[in-house]
Design an enzyme around this catalytic site. Sequence first.
Site, PDB file in Angstrom:
ATOM      1  N   CYS A  61       0.833  -1.209   0.000  1.00 22.28           N
ATOM      2  CA  CYS A  61       0.000   0.000   0.000  1.00 22.28           C
ATOM      3  C   CYS A  61       0.869   1.262   0.000  1.00 22.28           C
ATOM      4  CB  CYS A  61      -0.920  -0.054   1.227  1.00 22.28           C
ATOM      5  SG  CYS A  61      -1.731   1.496   1.639  1.00 22.28           S
TER       6      CYS A  61
ATOM      7  N   CYS B 284       0.159   3.748   2.773  1.00 26.00           N
ATOM      8  CA  CYS B 284       0.630   3.177   4.047  1.00 26.00           C
ATOM      9  C   CYS B 284       2.128   3.420   4.212  1.00 26.00           C
ATOM     10  CB  CYS B 284       0.370   1.675   4.097  1.00 26.00           C
ATOM     11  SG  CYS B 284      -1.367   1.201   4.013  1.00 26.00           S
TER      12      CYS B 284
END
Length: 124
Positions: free
Chosen positions: A40, A43
């Site tokens: 991600c 993230c």
Amino acid sequence: MTEHLTAETFKQKVFDYSANREWKYQGTLPAMVDFWAPWCGPCRMVGPVIDELSEDYAGKVNFYKVNTDDEQELAAVFGIRSIPSLLFIPAQGEPKMAMGALPRQELKRVIEQELLPSQNAVTA
């Protein structure tokens, strides 16, 4: 320092969802849980910011990370559908979930207002 949690350590340190239906925080310090995954992009952007904040608030707030790829059951329990998702847990009271890669200033604001409000009232 940010601590990576498994479902088992989450149950010990945050909330034992298999034993309790009602929210019952296991910790004494407020906490923030980052639900993330290695693939991600957002993230990976917010991760280092959370690591820095964990140093800034050491001894005041516990910071945890849960890899949703490795801990799919735990992610399902909290209804994680998009990542990053951040769970803010006051020492007393109900937790609040935020989704998305929040900027550093917004994370600090939430920590100060939601997790440490009594400390702010004393110093304000």
